[in-house]
Write an enzyme that holds these catalytic residues in place. Structure first.
Site, short mmCIF file in Angstrom:
data_model
loop_
_atom_site.label_atom_id
_atom_site.label_comp_id
_atom_site.label_asym_id
_atom_site.label_seq_id
_atom_site.Cartn_x
_atom_site.Cartn_y
_atom_site.Cartn_z
N LYS A 179 0.86 -1.01 0.13
CA LYS A 179 0.08 0.02 -0.01
C LYS A 179 0.68 1.20 0.15
O LYS A 179 0.46 2.31 -0.69
CB LYS A 179 -0.95 -0.11 1.31
N GLU A 180 2.10 1.25 0.71
CA GLU A 180 2.72 2.22 0.86
C GLU A 180 3.85 2.57 0.06
O GLU A 180 3.91 3.68 -0.92
CB GLU A 180 3.65 2.40 2.13
#
Length: 479
Positions: A332-333
């Protein structure tokens, strides 16, 4: 010789025993019939009273649940990303409906129909051919395409070249699939007899068993068989079992709003060419399909999420997390790019700001292990911050993830608002409600709020995204 008195006594005892036996039999008969009556009460078929849950309820809930198959054309993980023909269609549909997408992986089609009617799923997205029996279980959307089916066998060994040569053979098919009825239709020829064995495995699992010589024959959709034929030289799919027929998705019979909405979406996406483009991506571009599904970083071809799995596993141990949850956060990051840099200046696998990198001892932000451990140390700090207030670990993880995204001060404000308004602040569902309200002056100007305005809905969606991805990793990737 016994006395007359003894004979009378014995006769009385005998009659008494007969009388007791008759009474006992009557008691057993009465209570036995009652017990049998309740135990053998007719079971209602699972499709007769489906749960009432239509589009309004789904939109209010905020997400739609769809059943998919884990296969190279339906749904799988590739380099951390969720992919697949059905997956991309469903993601587009969910966006069209204004809801999030939750997926349920299921190979057994009979089980899928049961989950649908129990309200535990809203769509079966498996490109199903409609049949008389299936029309009892569900309604079907407008066709998303056409499918024919073929016999899947090995080129080497006892190869079948014509339907008649199936005589005396055993064919394994997925349980609940249309393939069984298609094969049984061939029995109309009285000279042709063969065995059909239903299995709980999915289509590609059975194809793999054909290749490994565990079974000799299975049946699959021609498009899926063609994709697999690209990967494996020893696969033969030349014998056709059924001609092309329309296929669609299944929905509950008492969900007319959802049916209308999906059919409207199908019509629009067909006219725009979206369906044709997506079909080409997964079924006609065989070279790309081969690399995606045979890669070590595919949930079909290997069991790796990224090239950083080993350091993610070590880092997850220090947190006490499932490594696949930490991998979901990393994806996600940064999408596993150690050199990724955000517009705000965050960098590394876990996208830390310079001040945070310095605080947690990261000297080289582009070093994968250093940046990962810096993020993990920050996560440990957040875990300690919330531990006393949120003792249950699964709930606490949601608070930690939200804090990682938006800052623990904003999440703490929502925690205080939850307490003030009489809700239990140990549950993320309650706290996330007030976090989303931090765009409203009535709430972010409340005296208990210390950090002011925040786009809390972004953090709530962030948590959902990670947990949804984690669920996919958990289902498709081994621990």
């Amino acid at each position: 010789m016994p006395s007359k008195f003894a004979l009378i006594t014995n006769e009385c005892l005998f009659m008494k025993r007969i009388f007791q036996t008759i009474i006992l039999l009557n008691i057993l008969l009465v209570f036995g019939v009652q017990c049998t009556f309740f135990q053998k009460e007719k079971e209602i078929p699972f499709w007769e009273n489906p749960v009432t849950l239509d589009l309004d309820d789904i939109v209010k809930r905020g997400y739609i649940r769809a059943i998919v198959d884990n296969s190279s054309t339906s749904y799988y993980i590739y380099r951390g990303r969720r992919m697949g023909y059905e997956f991309e269609l469903l993601r587009n549909l969910a966006s069209h409906l204004g809801v999030r997408l939750h997926l349920i992986v299921k190979s057994d089609i009979e089980d899928a129909f049961i989950l649908l009617n129990k309200g535990q799923a809203d769509i079966i997205a498996m490109n199903l051919e409609q049949s008389e029996n299936r029309s009892l279980y569900a309604n079907f959307t407008l066709p998303l395409g056409e499918m024919s089916t073929v016999l899947v066998q090995r080129k080497t060994g006892p190869k079948v070249t014509h339907i008649q040569e199936l005589h005396g053979k055993t064919i394994h098919v997925p349980r609940g699939a249309i393939y069984k009825s298609q094969l049984c239709a061939l029995h109309q020829d009285s000279t042709l007899y063969f065995n059909v064995v239903e299995m709980r495995e999915g289509r590609e699992e059975l194809i793999a068993k054909v290749l490994s010589k565990e079974i000799d024959y299975t049946v699959a959709d021609k498009d899926l068989a063609m994709v697999n034929n690209t990967y494996y030289d020893d696969l033969d799919i030349s014998v056709e079992i059924s001609e092309k027929s329309p296929v669609g998705w299944a929905i509950r019979t008492n969900a007319p709003q959802l049916e209308v909405a999906i059919n409207d979406w199908v019509t629009k996406r067909t006219k725009s060419g979206y369906l044709a483009t997506l079909y080409s991506k997964y079924f006609l571009n065989s070279k790309n399909s081969y690399y995606r599904t045979n890669s070590a970083f595919s949930s079909l071809g290997g069991n790796l999420i990224s090239e950083y799995d080993e350091i993610i596993k070590k880092a997850a141990e220090t947190l006490g997390w499932d490594w696949r949850l930490l991998a979901s956060l990393v994806y996600k990051e940064s999408a596993f790019d150690p050199e990724a840099t955000s517009y705000a200046g965050a960098s590394g696998l876990l996208q830390l700001m310079p001040v945070t990198l310095e605080r947690f001892g990261v000297e080289n932000a582009n070093d994968p292990y250093q940046s990962l451990m810096g993020g993990v140390n920050f996560l440990r700090y957040l875990d300690k911050f919330w531990r006393e207030r949120i003792p249950e670990s699964n709930e606490r993880i949601k608070f930690i993830l939200a804090s990682y995204n938006i800052g623990h001060g904003h999440v703490e404000d929502a925690w205080r608002l939850t307490l003030k308004y009489g809700k239990n602040p140990q549950y993320w569902e309650n706290v996330s409600h007030f976090l989303k309200l931090k765009t409203d002056p009535e709430y972010y100007r409340d005296p208990v709020v210390k950090s002011g305005y925040a786009k809390g809905h972004i953090a709530v969606n962030y948590v959902d995204d990670i947990l949804i991805l984690y669920n996919s990793y958990r289902v498709l990737v081994e621990p």
